[in-house]
Design a protein around this motif. Sequence first.
Motif, PDB file in Angstrom:
ATOM      1  N   ARG A  76       0.841  -1.193   0.000  1.00 34.80           N
ATOM      2  CA  ARG A  76       0.000   0.000   0.000  1.00 34.80           C
ATOM      3  C   ARG A  76       0.877   1.245   0.000  1.00 34.80           C
ATOM      4  NH1 ARG A  76      -2.673  -2.086   5.083  1.00 34.80           N
ATOM      5  NH2 ARG A  76      -4.427  -0.730   4.504  1.00 34.80           N
ATOM      6  N   LEU A  78       0.933   3.803   1.922  1.00 30.37           N
ATOM      7  CA  LEU A  78       1.439   4.182   3.228  1.00 30.37           C
ATOM      8  C   LEU A  78       2.715   3.431   3.582  1.00 30.37           C
ATOM      9  CD1 LEU A  78      -1.813   4.510   5.382  1.00 30.37           C
ATOM     10  CD2 LEU A  78      -0.515   6.303   4.204  1.00 30.37           C
ATOM     11  N   ARG A 244      -7.253   0.005  -1.648  1.00 33.30           N
ATOM     12  CA  ARG A 244      -6.768   0.131  -0.271  1.00 33.30           C
ATOM     13  C   ARG A 244      -6.173   1.516  -0.050  1.00 33.30           C
ATOM     14  NH1 ARG A 244      -4.498  -4.314  -0.289  1.00 33.30           N
ATOM     15  NH2 ARG A 244      -6.027  -5.537   0.869  1.00 33.30           N
ATOM     16  N   ASP A 245      -5.423   2.013  -1.032  1.00 39.11           N
ATOM     17  CA  ASP A 245      -4.875   3.371  -0.931  1.00 39.11           C
ATOM     18  C   ASP A 245      -5.995   4.395  -0.791  1.00 39.11           C
ATOM     19  OD1 ASP A 245      -2.356   2.249  -1.363  1.00 39.11           O
ATOM     20  OD2 ASP A 245      -2.391   2.679  -3.509  1.00 39.11           O
ATOM     21  N   GLU A 247      -8.876   4.025   0.477  1.00 39.46           N
ATOM     22  CA  GLU A 247      -9.403   3.972   1.839  1.00 39.46           C
ATOM     23  C   GLU A 247      -8.417   4.592   2.828  1.00 39.46           C
ATOM     24  OE1 GLU A 247     -10.032  -0.193   2.230  1.00 39.46           O
ATOM     25  OE2 GLU A 247     -11.822  -0.219   0.943  1.00 39.46           O
ATOM     26  N   ASP A 248      -7.130   4.269   2.677  1.00 38.27           N
ATOM     27  CA  ASP A 248      -6.113   4.781   3.597  1.00 38.27           C
ATOM     28  C   ASP A 248      -6.015   6.297   3.576  1.00 38.27           C
ATOM     29  OD1 ASP A 248      -5.407   2.219   4.403  1.00 38.27           O
ATOM     30  OD2 ASP A 248      -3.625   2.097   3.115  1.00 38.27           O
TER      31      ASP A 248
END
Length: 322
Positions: A76, A78, A244-245, A247-248
């Motif tokens: 991801r 992050l 996922r990014d 969401e992050d």
Amino acid sequence: MSERITHRLVEVPGGRIHVAEQGAGPLVLLVHGFPESWYSWRRQLPALAAAGFRAAAIDVRGYGRSSRPPRVADYRLLAHVADNVAVVRALGESTAVVVGHDWGSPIAAATALIRPDLFRAVGLLSVPYAPRGPHRPTDGFAAMGGDEEFYVSYFQAPGRAEAEIEPDVRGWLAGFYASLSADTMGESAGESVSFVPRGGRLRDRFPKGVLPSWLTEADLEVYAGEFERTGLTGALNRYRNVDRDWEDLAAWDGATITQPALFAGGSLDPSTTWMAGAIEAFPRTLPNLTAAHILDDCGHWIQQERADEVNRLLTDWLRSLG
């Protein structure tokens, strides 16, 4: 100034990152894209060193001599930001400029966005900055292809693209590089190669038997040798984290990057043409953009296709930062 490129492995929270560096002075962290390695910056390292900078090109996690964590989620954005922070700390620096190309550009942008205390400026090559939007990325990608499949959608399922690439890594890389290079695009013109016929393969649209002028047989062997050893899963897992990014990065929805910024892209690069709206939005999304360039008759691999010109643009911009 160091007369040669040196290599080291540094510890990061997710394992280790391979760093190739040259020169002394303010740190410039160089982040490559897909499917490349630190080697894509081979012509920038000596130029930046000669200009009075400490240039450090990493192998992004999943590539080369850097760690290849097993889980898809380990790739991801992050996690890449955390790697970049740890590399700067491991190199003994308190600030850095981060410059990215292709996937390295969104990684560099996220790094600057999330850690403005550490990264004082950001350079983006080929892929312009686009803030997090309201829609899940895979939904948008699914709608792009019509009767065909957008390549990012094609890359989503683990193992699917690997089955196409890994039986002939060298041939696949040669075709992919040629497909997005100005002098070898041919009839694909960089556009159709980004879409996969239903039930087909990406490589079915690659130019056959040609290498772009910026890529020698020896260069191709370097890239192919790395991916023959590591496989492609780590590299492809970056694509498998786009939702996922999204969401992050909810806390940074629509966020601007306030540090001084540079953008450079090729006029023939689909990343530049598809994302023209993102470039038009720069006055809002990159309010301190201090240099922007579209290189005529240039494809996607900008720092390799037009190394001397990119070196000049980078060094002029870096010197302007003070």
